[in-house]
Design a protein around this motif. Structure first.
Motif, PDB file in Angstrom:
ATOM      1  N   ALA A  91    -125.066  72.046  20.839  1.00 44.88           N
ATOM      2  CA  ALA A  91    -125.741  72.302  22.118  1.00 44.88           C
ATOM      3  C   ALA A  91    -125.611  73.777  22.468  1.00 44.88           C
ATOM      4  CB  ALA A  91    -125.115  71.444  23.213  1.00 44.88           C
ATOM      5  N   ASP A  92    -126.541  74.275  23.277  1.00 44.37           N
ATOM      6  CA  ASP A  92    -126.514  75.682  23.681  1.00 44.37           C
ATOM      7  C   ASP A  92    -125.239  76.034  24.440  1.00 44.37           C
ATOM      8  OD1 ASP A  92    -128.977  76.102  22.513  1.00 44.37           O
ATOM      9  OD2 ASP A  92    -130.076  75.743  24.374  1.00 44.37           O
ATOM     10  N   ASP A  93    -124.655  75.068  25.128  1.00 48.13           N
ATOM     11  CA  ASP A  93    -123.447  75.330  25.909  1.00 48.13           C
ATOM     12  C   ASP A  93    -122.189  74.786  25.226  1.00 48.13           C
ATOM     13  OD1 ASP A  93    -124.085  72.683  26.229  1.00 48.13           O
ATOM     14  OD2 ASP A  93    -123.759  72.646  28.395  1.00 48.13           O
ATOM     15  N   ALA A  94    -122.251  74.628  23.903  1.00 48.36           N
ATOM     16  CA  ALA A  94    -121.099  74.117  23.156  1.00 48.36           C
ATOM     17  C   ALA A  94    -119.939  75.105  23.209  1.00 48.36           C
ATOM     18  CB  ALA A  94    -121.489  73.869  21.706  1.00 48.36           C
ATOM     19  N   VAL A  95    -118.721  74.570  23.162  1.00 48.79           N
ATOM     20  CA  VAL A  95    -117.509  75.380  23.164  1.00 48.79           C
ATOM     21  C   VAL A  95    -116.647  74.923  21.995  1.00 48.79           C
ATOM     22  CG1 VAL A  95    -115.446  76.019  24.451  1.00 48.79           C
ATOM     23  CG2 VAL A  95    -117.589  75.626  25.672  1.00 48.79           C
ATOM     24  N   ILE A  96    -116.214  75.871  21.175  1.00 53.23           N
ATOM     25  CA  ILE A  96    -115.377  75.580  20.012  1.00 53.23           C
ATOM     26  C   ILE A  96    -114.070  76.341  20.169  1.00 53.23           C
ATOM     27  CG2 ILE A  96    -115.152  75.768  17.506  1.00 53.23           C
ATOM     28  CD1 ILE A  96    -118.217  75.716  17.356  1.00 53.23           C
ATOM     29  N   LEU A  97    -112.963  75.650  19.957  1.00 49.04           N
ATOM     30  CA  LEU A  97    -111.649  76.295  19.990  1.00 49.04           C
ATOM     31  C   LEU A  97    -111.328  76.770  18.579  1.00 49.04           C
ATOM     32  CD1 LEU A  97    -109.029  77.012  21.462  1.00 49.04           C
ATOM     33  CD2 LEU A  97    -108.203  74.714  20.918  1.00 49.04           C
ATOM     34  N   ARG A  98    -111.195  78.070  18.409  1.00 46.53           N
ATOM     35  CA  ARG A  98    -110.861  78.656  17.115  1.00 46.53           C
ATOM     36  C   ARG A  98    -109.571  79.441  17.298  1.00 46.53           C
ATOM     37  NH1 ARG A  98    -115.017  80.185  13.302  1.00 46.53           N
ATOM     38  NH2 ARG A  98    -115.407  77.996  13.561  1.00 46.53           N
ATOM     39  N   GLY A  99    -108.471  78.889  16.798  1.00 47.96           N
ATOM     40  CA  GLY A  99    -107.170  79.518  17.012  1.00 47.96           C
ATOM     41  C   GLY A  99    -106.811  79.454  18.485  1.00 47.96           C
ATOM     42  N   ASP A 100    -106.599  80.637  19.081  1.00 49.85           N
ATOM     43  CA  ASP A 100    -106.282  80.709  20.514  1.00 49.85           C
ATOM     44  C   ASP A 100    -107.470  81.118  21.359  1.00 49.85           C
ATOM     45  OD1 ASP A 100    -103.653  79.954  20.070  1.00 49.85           O
ATOM     46  OD2 ASP A 100    -102.934  82.007  19.866  1.00 49.85           O
ATOM     47  N   SER A 101    -108.641  81.238  20.777  1.00 48.28           N
ATOM     48  CA  SER A 101    -109.794  81.701  21.539  1.00 48.28           C
ATOM     49  C   SER A 101    -110.897  80.653  21.561  1.00 48.28           C
ATOM     50  CB  SER A 101    -110.331  83.015  20.957  1.00 48.28           C
ATOM     51  OG  SER A 101    -110.774  82.799  19.636  1.00 48.28           O
ATOM     52  N   LEU A 102    -111.716  80.724  22.610  1.00 48.93           N
ATOM     53  CA  LEU A 102    -112.851  79.833  22.741  1.00 48.93           C
ATOM     54  C   LEU A 102    -114.131  80.577  22.357  1.00 48.93           C
ATOM     55  CD1 LEU A 102    -112.143  78.103  26.171  1.00 48.93           C
ATOM     56  CD2 LEU A 102    -111.872  77.126  23.901  1.00 48.93           C
ATOM     57  N   ILE A 103    -114.946  79.916  21.580  1.00 46.82           N
ATOM     58  CA  ILE A 103    -116.261  80.453  21.227  1.00 46.82           C
ATOM     59  C   ILE A 103    -117.276  79.645  22.023  1.00 46.82           C
ATOM     60  CG2 ILE A 103    -117.919  80.847  19.370  1.00 46.82           C
ATOM     61  CD1 ILE A 103    -115.512  80.849  17.460  1.00 46.82           C
ATOM     62  N   ARG A 104    -118.054  80.333  22.861  1.00 47.89           N
ATOM     63  CA  ARG A 104    -119.031  79.653  23.723  1.00 47.89           C
ATOM     64  C   ARG A 104    -120.440  79.929  23.236  1.00 47.89           C
ATOM     65  NH1 ARG A 104    -116.284  78.283  28.605  1.00 47.89           N
ATOM     66  NH2 ARG A 104    -114.296  79.362  28.711  1.00 47.89           N
ATOM     67  N   GLY A 105    -121.258  78.867  23.304  1.00 48.38           N
ATOM     68  CA  GLY A 105    -122.685  79.024  23.024  1.00 48.38           C
ATOM     69  C   GLY A 105    -123.055  79.141  21.611  1.00 48.38           C
TER      70      GLY A 105
END
Length: 71
Positions: free
Chosen positions: A57-71
Motif C-alpha cells: 500500500a502507498d502508506d505501508a510501513v516496514i521496520l528495518r533494523g531500528d528505523s521505519l521505512i514509510r511509503g
C-alpha cells in the motif's frame, strides 16, 4: 398461525443473509490467495523489492533494523 408466518420469514431472512456472507468470505479468501500467488510469481521473476513496490500500500510501513521505512 399469526406467529408462525413471521417466524418463518425471519428464519428465511437469516438463512439468506448467512449464505451471502459465506459467499463473500469465500470470494475474499480467493482474492487473497490470488494476490499471494501473483506476488510470489513477481518476486521470483523480478525480485522481492519490485514485488513489494508493486503490491504494498502507498502508506505501508516496514521496520528495518531500528528505523521505519514509510511509503
Amino acid at each position: 398461525m399469526r406467529t408462525i408466518i413471521p417466524g418463518i420469514l425471519v428464519l428465511i431472512l437469516c438463512i439468506a443473509c448467512n449464505r451471502n456472507q459465506s459467499e463473500t468470505m469465500e470470494n475474499l479468501k480467493n482474492e487473497i490467495v490470488k494476490a499471494e500467488v501473483e506476488f510470489n510469481q513477481m518476486a521470483a521473476d523480478q525480485g522481492i523489492p519490485a514485488a513489494f513496490e508493486a503490491y504494498a500500500a502507498d502508506d505501508a510501513v516496514i521496520l528495518r533494523g531500528d528505523s521505519l521505512i514509510r511509503g
